[in-house]
Structure formats: C-alpha cells, structure tokens
Motif scaffolding. Structure first.
Motif, PDB file in Angstrom:
ATOM      1  N   PHE A 194      11.485  -8.273   7.662  1.00  0.00           N
ATOM      2  CA  PHE A 194      10.817  -7.140   8.307  1.00  0.00           C
ATOM      3  C   PHE A 194      11.024  -7.241   9.802  1.00  0.00           C
ATOM      4  O   PHE A 194      11.394  -8.287  10.333  1.00  0.00           O
ATOM      5  CB  PHE A 194       9.332  -7.071   7.959  1.00  0.00           C
ATOM      6  CG  PHE A 194       8.531  -8.261   8.391  1.00  0.00           C
ATOM      7  CD1 PHE A 194       8.061  -8.380   9.702  1.00  0.00           C
ATOM      8  CD2 PHE A 194       8.216  -9.278   7.492  1.00  0.00           C
ATOM      9  CE1 PHE A 194       7.317  -9.479  10.091  1.00  0.00           C
ATOM     10  CE2 PHE A 194       7.479 -10.375   7.876  1.00  0.00           C
ATOM     11  CZ  PHE A 194       7.028 -10.486   9.184  1.00  0.00           C
ATOM     12  N   VAL A 223       9.045  -6.010  13.513  1.00  0.00           N
ATOM     13  CA  VAL A 223       7.922  -5.399  14.219  1.00  0.00           C
ATOM     14  C   VAL A 223       8.434  -5.045  15.605  1.00  0.00           C
ATOM     15  O   VAL A 223       8.736  -5.933  16.412  1.00  0.00           O
ATOM     16  CB  VAL A 223       6.718  -6.348  14.306  1.00  0.00           C
ATOM     17  CG1 VAL A 223       5.514  -5.621  14.902  1.00  0.00           C
ATOM     18  CG2 VAL A 223       6.374  -6.934  12.944  1.00  0.00           C
ATOM     19  N   LYS A 266       4.201  -2.268  18.513  1.00  0.00           N
ATOM     20  CA  LYS A 266       3.827  -1.677  17.239  1.00  0.00           C
ATOM     21  C   LYS A 266       2.938  -2.634  16.449  1.00  0.00           C
ATOM     22  O   LYS A 266       2.826  -3.814  16.753  1.00  0.00           O
ATOM     23  CB  LYS A 266       5.068  -1.329  16.419  1.00  0.00           C
ATOM     24  CG  LYS A 266       6.009  -0.343  17.103  1.00  0.00           C
ATOM     25  CD  LYS A 266       5.333   1.001  17.376  1.00  0.00           C
ATOM     26  CE  LYS A 266       6.308   2.000  17.996  1.00  0.00           C
ATOM     27  NZ  LYS A 266       5.668   3.323  18.225  1.00  0.00           N
ATOM     28  N   THR A 267       2.324  -2.080  15.393  1.00  0.00           N
ATOM     29  CA  THR A 267       1.429  -2.865  14.541  1.00  0.00           C
ATOM     30  C   THR A 267       1.972  -2.887  13.126  1.00  0.00           C
ATOM     31  O   THR A 267       2.273  -1.839  12.548  1.00  0.00           O
ATOM     32  CB  THR A 267       0.016  -2.280  14.538  1.00  0.00           C
ATOM     33  OG1 THR A 267      -0.521  -2.320  15.859  1.00  0.00           O
ATOM     34  CG2 THR A 267      -0.901  -3.071  13.606  1.00  0.00           C
ATOM     35  N   LEU A 268       2.096  -4.115  12.603  1.00  0.00           N
ATOM     36  CA  LEU A 268       2.510  -4.305  11.211  1.00  0.00           C
ATOM     37  C   LEU A 268       1.332  -4.869  10.440  1.00  0.00           C
ATOM     38  O   LEU A 268       0.719  -5.861  10.846  1.00  0.00           O
ATOM     39  CB  LEU A 268       3.687  -5.274  11.127  1.00  0.00           C
ATOM     40  CG  LEU A 268       4.099  -5.700   9.709  1.00  0.00           C
ATOM     41  CD1 LEU A 268       4.780  -4.549   8.987  1.00  0.00           C
ATOM     42  CD2 LEU A 268       5.000  -6.924   9.730  1.00  0.00           C
ATOM     43  N   VAL A 289       0.437  -8.188  14.355  1.00  0.00           N
ATOM     44  CA  VAL A 289       0.589  -8.400  12.911  1.00  0.00           C
ATOM     45  C   VAL A 289      -0.801  -8.606  12.341  1.00  0.00           C
ATOM     46  O   VAL A 289      -1.534  -9.501  12.782  1.00  0.00           O
ATOM     47  CB  VAL A 289       1.487  -9.610  12.606  1.00  0.00           C
ATOM     48  CG1 VAL A 289       1.565  -9.846  11.098  1.00  0.00           C
ATOM     49  CG2 VAL A 289       2.874  -9.405  13.174  1.00  0.00           C
ATOM     50  N   GLU A 344       3.366   0.262  10.306  1.00  0.00           N
ATOM     51  CA  GLU A 344       4.043  -0.025   9.044  1.00  0.00           C
ATOM     52  C   GLU A 344       3.182  -0.986   8.249  1.00  0.00           C
ATOM     53  O   GLU A 344       2.528  -1.875   8.816  1.00  0.00           O
ATOM     54  CB  GLU A 344       5.424  -0.639   9.282  1.00  0.00           C
ATOM     55  CG  GLU A 344       6.215  -0.857   8.001  1.00  0.00           C
ATOM     56  CD  GLU A 344       7.598  -1.441   8.235  1.00  0.00           C
ATOM     57  OE1 GLU A 344       8.432  -1.399   7.302  1.00  0.00           O
ATOM     58  OE2 GLU A 344       7.845  -1.955   9.343  1.00  0.00           O
ATOM     59  N   LEU A 348       3.256  -3.640   4.944  1.00  0.00           N
ATOM     60  CA  LEU A 348       4.058  -4.414   4.005  1.00  0.00           C
ATOM     61  C   LEU A 348       3.177  -4.848   2.853  1.00  0.00           C
ATOM     62  O   LEU A 348       2.091  -5.384   3.063  1.00  0.00           O
ATOM     63  CB  LEU A 348       4.629  -5.669   4.697  1.00  0.00           C
ATOM     64  CG  LEU A 348       6.147  -5.818   4.752  1.00  0.00           C
ATOM     65  CD1 LEU A 348       6.715  -4.671   5.569  1.00  0.00           C
ATOM     66  CD2 LEU A 348       6.504  -7.138   5.406  1.00  0.00           C
ATOM     67  N   ARG A 372       6.973  -0.975   1.362  1.00  0.00           N
ATOM     68  CA  ARG A 372       6.753  -0.910   2.793  1.00  0.00           C
ATOM     69  C   ARG A 372       6.753   0.549   3.210  1.00  0.00           C
ATOM     70  O   ARG A 372       7.374   1.399   2.584  1.00  0.00           O
ATOM     71  CB  ARG A 372       7.805  -1.705   3.556  1.00  0.00           C
ATOM     72  CG  ARG A 372       9.208  -1.140   3.516  1.00  0.00           C
ATOM     73  CD  ARG A 372      10.150  -1.958   4.384  1.00  0.00           C
ATOM     74  NE  ARG A 372      10.451  -3.241   3.778  1.00  0.00           N
ATOM     75  CZ  ARG A 372      10.798  -4.312   4.472  1.00  0.00           C
ATOM     76  NH1 ARG A 372      10.859  -4.262   5.796  1.00  0.00           N
ATOM     77  NH2 ARG A 372      11.074  -5.435   3.868  1.00  0.00           N
TER      78      ARG A 372
END
Length: 838
Positions: free
Chosen positions: A596, A598, A602-604, A764, A778, A780, A790
């Motif tokens: 993946f 990131v 951004k926020t995963l 994260v 996003e 996961l 995802r």
C-alpha cells in the motif's frame, strides 16, 4: 616385641627432639583408616546399589591413569615391605609393633583406595556426577601428604634417619623419599583424575544428552571464559575519563605496597622488644627500656591490617568504585533499551532488575577482593617464604609453602565442587523474587480472580525452594571451613614445634624473640590466609553473579542501524509498503505480500478481524521488527538504511494499550517533548479535553498516576497518551485503536481533535470501530494477513464484500453497541475465494 620404643608411650607426641615415631604412625594410620574405610564403604555401598557400568568408549586411555594405578600398588605393597625389610635386615631389635601396624594399615588402605578408584572409573551413579574423585579419596590423599610433612620436623631426632649414620639410615631415607614422592604424585593425579571420563561424557551417559546450559547441576567452572569476562569489565574498571581518579588509583596501590613492608617490620620490632626485656645487656647486665621501639611498633600496629592505611585506601577508593558502578549500570541500561521488542515482551521485569543489581555489585566486589585481598595476600606469602628461608632455614620455608599449597588446593577444589549449590540458590532467588514482583504488578488481576491464596502459596513454594538451595550452600561451606582449619592448624603446629625446638637448643643463635617473631609473623600471615578462602568463594560468587549480567550484555541487538545508515529528514511524508511479508516465528505467518501507499498528508485506515496483522503494521512502521521480505519506505527511503532515532523522531504513536510512568500527569504528557513548557503541556491537554479534569484533581498536573497509570481510568490514560503525541508534533501519526477506551461522547470530541491534529500529516489509523474511519482517504481491509479490499468508505460499501459485512454487523442492534467487532467465521467463503484470487 614392643609396640613403641623403650620408655615411650603411644600418646607421647614429642620425644627426644622430634615427633614420636610411634605416635605419628599410630595417629595417622588410625585417623586415615577411620576416614577412608568409613566414608569409602558408604561410597562403595552406593555404587553397588545404584551404579551403572559405563560404556567402555567413555573410559579415557591415559598413561597418567596407569601411573596413578602404579603409585597405589607401590604404596600398598612395595613400600610397606621395604620398611619391614630395612628393620629386619639391619637391626631386628628396632622393629617395633607400630612399624608392622603401620605397614599392615598402609597395605589395606592403599588397596582399598585403589578399589574405590576402580569403581569410580567403571561405574556411573544415577545423579549428575561431580567432576573428579569423591571426597573420601581426596581427603585420604591429602592426609598422607600431611603425614610426610610432619615427619620432616623430626630431622634432629635419633629415632629417625635424617642424619645418616650408616647404610641402614641411608636405605631408610631413600625409602622415605621415594614414598613421599609417590604420595605427592598420587595426590596430584587424584586432583587431576585422569582415569575418569569428563563431566560432559558422564552426563551424556546418564541422560542421553549433553548438560543443559540453563541447568545448575552440570554447570562449567565459574573460571571458564574468565578472559572474556575480564575483557568485558576492563572498559569500566580504569577511570580513563578522569585524571584525578587515576591518581587515586595510583595512591591506593602505593598504600598497598607500604602495607606489605609494614607486615615485615612489625614482627621484627616485636622480636627486638621481647629480646630487650628478656636478655640483659652484656655490658651493664640490665634490661633495656626501648621506648622508641615500642612507639614504632605501636605506630606500625596502628597502620597495619584494617587500620589507618586500610581506612585511607577505602576512602580514596570510594569515588573509583562509584565510577565503575555508574559506567556498568548506565551501559547495561542503555543496552537493555536497545534490545528488540521481541526480547522485552518475553522478559521478566523482577528477574532482570535482580540480575542488574547483583551483576553491578559483583564487579565492585570482584575488584575489591582481587586488588585489596588476593594480590596483597599472595605477596605476603611470597615475602614470608623468602624471609623465613633467609632468616632461619629452608625447613621453615618448606613448611609454609606446603601448608599454603595444600590450603589453596583444597579451597579451590571444594569451592569448585560447591559452586553448583550457589548457582541453584541464584536461580531459585531469581524465581521467587520474579514471582513476587509479577504478582504485585498484576495486583488487580489477582483480586479479580480471588487468587490471593494461590499467589501466596506460589510465593511460599518458591521461597522454600530457595531456602533448600541456601541450606546446601551453607552446609558445604561449613565443610570447607573445617578442612581449612585442619590444614592451617597442622601447619602452625609443625612450625611452632620446630621453632620451639631450635630456640630451646639455641640453634643458630635463636632466642625467645625469634619464637615470638615466628608466632607473630605466622599468625599475621594465617589470618588473611584464612580469610583468603572466604575471598576465593566471594570472587567465585561474584563471577557467578556476573554470569547472568553478561548474558544480558550478550543479548544480540535484533534491530540495529546499518553501518551505512543515514539520517532521515522528512521531506514529503510518504509511506509505502512493497510486498511485505512478516512472521514472528517460522510457523506463525502474520503478513503475506502486503502492499500500500500513503500519500503525504493523507490518512490510511486499516481494519479487519482481530489477529489479522493490523497492529503489526504499526510496529513495523516504527521498526520494532524487520520484515522477512519486501520493503518499507519513508519518502522512498528503505527504513533499514535509516538511523532508527532519526526516523522515530518524526513518528508519533498512540498505542492501544497505554502504559504511563509512575510519575505526575505533567511528566507523562511532557514525555512527548521533554523541553516543552508548562503552557504547551496544558495546550495539549486542552486539545484532548482532559485539562478541566486534571484541574479537578487535588494536585492538578502534579497528580501521581500510580504504577503503570493505574490511578487513572482507561479513558484518562488514553487521553494522556494522545496529548503526549500531540506535544511531540510528529510528521507521521500512527493511531492504534486510539479511542477504544473512550465513551461515545468523548470519542467524538477527540476524533474532531485528532482530525485537526492529523490535518496535513501522513496518518495511519488502526481501528475496529468502522465509524471512526469513514473519513479516511483510503481504507485497507486485512484478512488472514493479506489485503482483502481497499478503497474509500463508500467504495467498499458498494463492493458488498468483507468491509460491507463488518459494517452491517456493527450497525445491527442485536450485535450490541457500535464497538462490536467482526467474527472471522462470519465472513463468507466467497470472500475468501476472492482474496485467494487476488
């Protein structure tokens, strides 16, 4: 035939300027017979009942064993026959009953010793064997050496043969010399035990395996790897960082040298004072009042031993000792903090702390014992031997040397034998202390399950085990002390008899003062020698105590910086997983081919059933572990090529299980940035809505949170942890169930705070509550360690796959509150097939 010589009784010890031949033969034969036959018979019975015949391949083919066998044959048959022949051939009237009795006893005892030696070579006891021969043989051989040494004191007696007056005396002296040499050979070979298999061989024969390094019944000698241990200690011993401390070390050694000189002059002045009071001056026929000698003697006595010099040396050594303790403890503490999370998860805190305390204390003890006890005592022994040989004659030097050699040899052997009891005691001590600490740390759990009595019983059982090992250690110590006292007493007796005899006959002009000199010097020498046995045991104990500390120091650093690692400087703030696979153990896979990206800012979010590897990803990002395959990249830089400290400086983590230091709330929040001001600490607390709560405590921000933060509720601890991360102001934010312990209202408020904090930062988030991650850029979905799905929240709902099923479960009223988590068994087989296809 008379038993003793004319006008001599068997109990007469000193007759005609020497030890009575009748007494020596009778006493030595009786004592050795009672010992060897008594103890040896017990050993033979045990071998007969429990012995197992050793494999022939384990028995060493040794020439020394053949020599040992031959020595026993000579001493049991040849030499007794030679003595009888000497008396019978030249003068039958000098053949007395004690000669025949001694010859018969010697024949029986040496043959009996040969039998025991044979049994020990060919049979194996069921318990883990000790190194070398049994105690019965060792004491027997030592007693024979002592008997020959006692005979030397009678060289002026007409009943002995030292002054050769014919062929008969010459033949007797030859027999005695050959017999004494053979006895010494038997003694030395007995210590070496050439006919016995090694400890490892006997242990493997008994158990079918080699000794376990963690077991205590078959540990190697504490002196093994001594050079390695000393090499590890040397950087902490010499105070290379301070010239003043180095000067103190030199002064302490100078005081040691001065003390050795004083030990020589103190008995000399005592002798001169006694002679001045017992021998009148030839000119005036009056006794001299030597007040000057008395003053000097008093001054020397004031400085000697534990007097002024020792006190001054101890005072100067304090700072040197503190330097060593500080360097060792800091180095060990730094090493423990550098070890991997894997090691810290498996450690026992109480045991580690105990090992640290004993290990650091043992280094100081070892230094003190070696530098200020062993070295001075050995120097005193060498000086004493040289002094008595030059001032008196060779015999005094021989007596002192033989006594010291026997004492040291016995001390070393018996102490090595009882080492296993000390190791057992240390292990039991670690275990019972670890159990106590573990129960106290888990006090609430003990109360929850009403297990107080169970924990008390466990603690009592561990303590009883420790006391049993302690008793064995103390009992074996008493045995060693008894043997040491016998050897020292025998040496003192022989030397005193010889000196008194020479003084009474005015040999070489010796006076009463010379006897006082001898008695004073020998007691001055024997006092530290007697303590030397204790010192040796203390040194060995220190080495044993250091073993566990060296094991800690020897723990390999699993996660370490590459030699070419560079400083990480955050630029964009991008995180990337490339085909990462990870497992804690070979048969326990956690992640399989996870990838993946990131993007910066951004926020995963990572969701999925429990045990799917979500928290493991957080740990891998922080580099608590290294992956087995794949790459983890920060701004396109592999984490394995970045210095850990520089990378972690930019990462803020809020873990699921928050543990706080037993300090104030202000300290725990400020831990995110130890240089932050009080105002900044309070701003972080306001951001997580705990500021008002803290002000409501009696002590406010100075409130102690207790052990692991137990005085705070779960939600309060979580908010302190979030505030701590906010204060760090990291470029990357890792949230591992950061709001799991909060109520719904507080969670929503903190979520809003977290969104403001995470704005512009790469984030994260690991979550079970899907409602907390619907705004993530996003999401996961992890299942069985692989990425199942995802996308954004709406995209995943539209797929109606794993994420959809989890969402519906958490929204269903019958599933309870919104914190409900998905059960892997509820996921459809079709979904698993989709994952496999991917």
């Amino acid at each position: 035939m008379q038993y003793c010589e004319a006008d001599v009784k068997v109990w007469d010890v000193w007759v005609d300027r020497g030890i009575s031949h009748c007494f020596l033969d009778t006493a030595s034969s009786s004592v050795l017979a009672v010992w060897l036959i008594g103890i040896g018979s017990i050993e033979l019975v045990q071998f007969g009942r429990h012995g197992t015949r050793l494999d022939e391949r384990l028995k060493p083919k040794s020439c020394l064993y053949r020599l040992q066998f031959l020595a026993h044959l000579l001493l049991s048959f040849v030499f007794p026959a030679a003595w009888i022949f000497a008396y019978w051939q030249w003068n039958r009237e000098e053949l007395y009953g004690h000669h025949i009795a001694r010859g018969a006893v010697q024949l029986i005892l040496w043959a009996f010793a040969l039998l025991i030696t044979h049994k020990e070579r060919h049979l194996q006891m069921p318990s883990p064997p000790l190194w070398g021969h049994g105690l019965a043989l060792l004491v027997f051989w030592t007693g024979n050496v002592i008997e020959r040494c006692l005979a030397i004191t009678s060289f002026n007696s007409r009943w002995w043969w030292w002054h050769i007056h014919g062929e008969q005396d010459r033949f007797k002296l030859i027999i005695f010399s050959a017999e004494a040499i053979t006895v010494i050979i038997a003694f030395i070979l007995g210590l070496k035990a050439p006919g016995l298999p090694s400890l490892e061989q006997r242990y493997q024969f008994a158990y079918g395996r080699l000794p376990d390094p963690e077991s205590n019944g078959a540990q190697p000698s504490t002196w093994s790897n001594l050079w390695t241990k000393m090499r590890l200690m040397m950087p902490y011993i010499w105070p290379k960082k301070s010239k003043m401390l180095q000067l103190r070390v030199f002064v302490c050694f100078a005081l040691l040298v001065i003390g050795r000189v004083m030990n020589v002059y103190l008995p000399l002045y005592y002798k001169w004072i006694v002679n001045s009071l017992t021998n009148p001056s030839p000119e005036t026929q009056e006794f001299a009042f030597r007040w000057d000698w008395i003053l000097i003697y008093s001054a020397l006595r004031f400085c000697q031993g534990n007097g002024f010099l020792a006190t001054l040396r101890s005072y100067l050594w304090i700072t040197v000792q503190q330097y060593t303790t500080r360097e060792v403890q800091v180095k060990l503490y730094d090493h423990l903090l550098s070890l991997s999370l894997r090691w810290h998860i498996g450690r026992k805190t109480g045991e580690v702390l105990q090992v640290m305390d004993r290990g650091t204390n043992s280094i100081n003890s070892l230094l003190n014992y070696v530098l200020f006890n062993i070295v001075p005592t050995i120097a005193d022994i060498i000086i004493a031997i040289a002094f008595f040989i030059t001032s008196y004659n060779l015999w005094f030097g021989i007596i002192i040397f033989v006594t010291m050699a026997l004492y040291l040899a016995t001390t070393v052997y018996v102490t090595e034998w009882r080492t296993k009891y000390r190791r057992e005691m240390n292990l039991a001590d670690n275990q019972f202390r670890a159990k106590g600490v573990d129960s106290l740390l888990n006090f609430e759990t003990v109360k929850y399950y009403n297990a107080e009595q169970y924990e008390v019983d466990r603690y009592r059982a561990a303590l009883v085990s420790y006391q049993h090992s302690e008793w064995l250690s103390s009992a074996s110590l008493s045995l060693l002390n008894s043997i040491q006292n016998v050897i020292i007493g025998a040496g003192l007796l022989v030397g005193s008899l010889l000196c008194a005899y020479l003084v009474s006959n005015h040999t070489d002009g010796l006076t009463v003062g010379d006897y006082v000199l001898f008695a004073t010097y020998i007691m001055q020498l024997y006092t530290p020698l007697n303590y030397l046995g204790t010192i040796y045991r203390m040194i060995q104990t220190a080495l044993i105590d250091m073993e566990n500390m060296f094991d800690l120091m020897g723990e390999k650093q699993e996660i370490y910086d590459h030699p070419n690692a560079i400083e990480y400087k955050c630029s964009a703030g991008k995180i990337e997983f490339k085909n990462v696979s990870f497992r804690y153990s070979p048969d326990y896979p956690i992640l399989e081919d996870v990838s993946f990206v990131v993007q910066p800012g951004k926020t995963l979010a990572i969701v999925g059933p429990s045990g799917g590897g979500k928290s493991t990803i957080i740990r891998l990002l922080f580099r608590f572990y290294d992956v087995q395959s794949g790459q983890i990249l920060f701004d396109d830089q592999d984490v394995t090529m970045l210095k850990q400290r520089s990378l972690r400086r930019y990462i803020g983590v809020v873990p699921q299980d928050t543990v706080l230091f037993n300090d104030t709330i202000r300290y725990n929040i400020r831990y995110g940035d130890v240089e932050a001001s009080d105002a900044q600490v309070e701003e972080a607390a306001i951001a997580v809505e705990i500021h008002e709560k803290i002000l409501g405590f009696p002590d406010g921000y100075a409130t102690m949170v207790g052990e692991r933060g137990l005085k705070l509720s779960g939600g309060e601890k979580q908010r302190v942890a979030i505030a701590r991360t906010i204060l760090k102001a990291p470029s990357f934010v890792l949230l591992d169930e950061a709001t799991s312990a909060l109520d719904t209202h507080t969670e929503r408020n903190i979520q809003a705070s977290l969104q403001r904090i995470c704005a512009g930062r790469t984030t994260v988030v690991v979550a079970h509550r899907l409602s907390t991650v619907i705004s993530a850029d996003e999401i996961l979905v992890l299942l069985h360690g692989r990425v199942a799905e995802r996308g954004t929240h709406n995209d995943l709902l539209a797929l109606k796959g794993v994420y959809y099923g989890m969402w519906m479960q958490q929204q269903s009223p019958e599933k309870g509150d919104s914190s409900a988590t998905v059960d892997e068994a509820s996921l459809t087989t079709e979904t698993d097939k989709k994952i496999d296809e991917k």
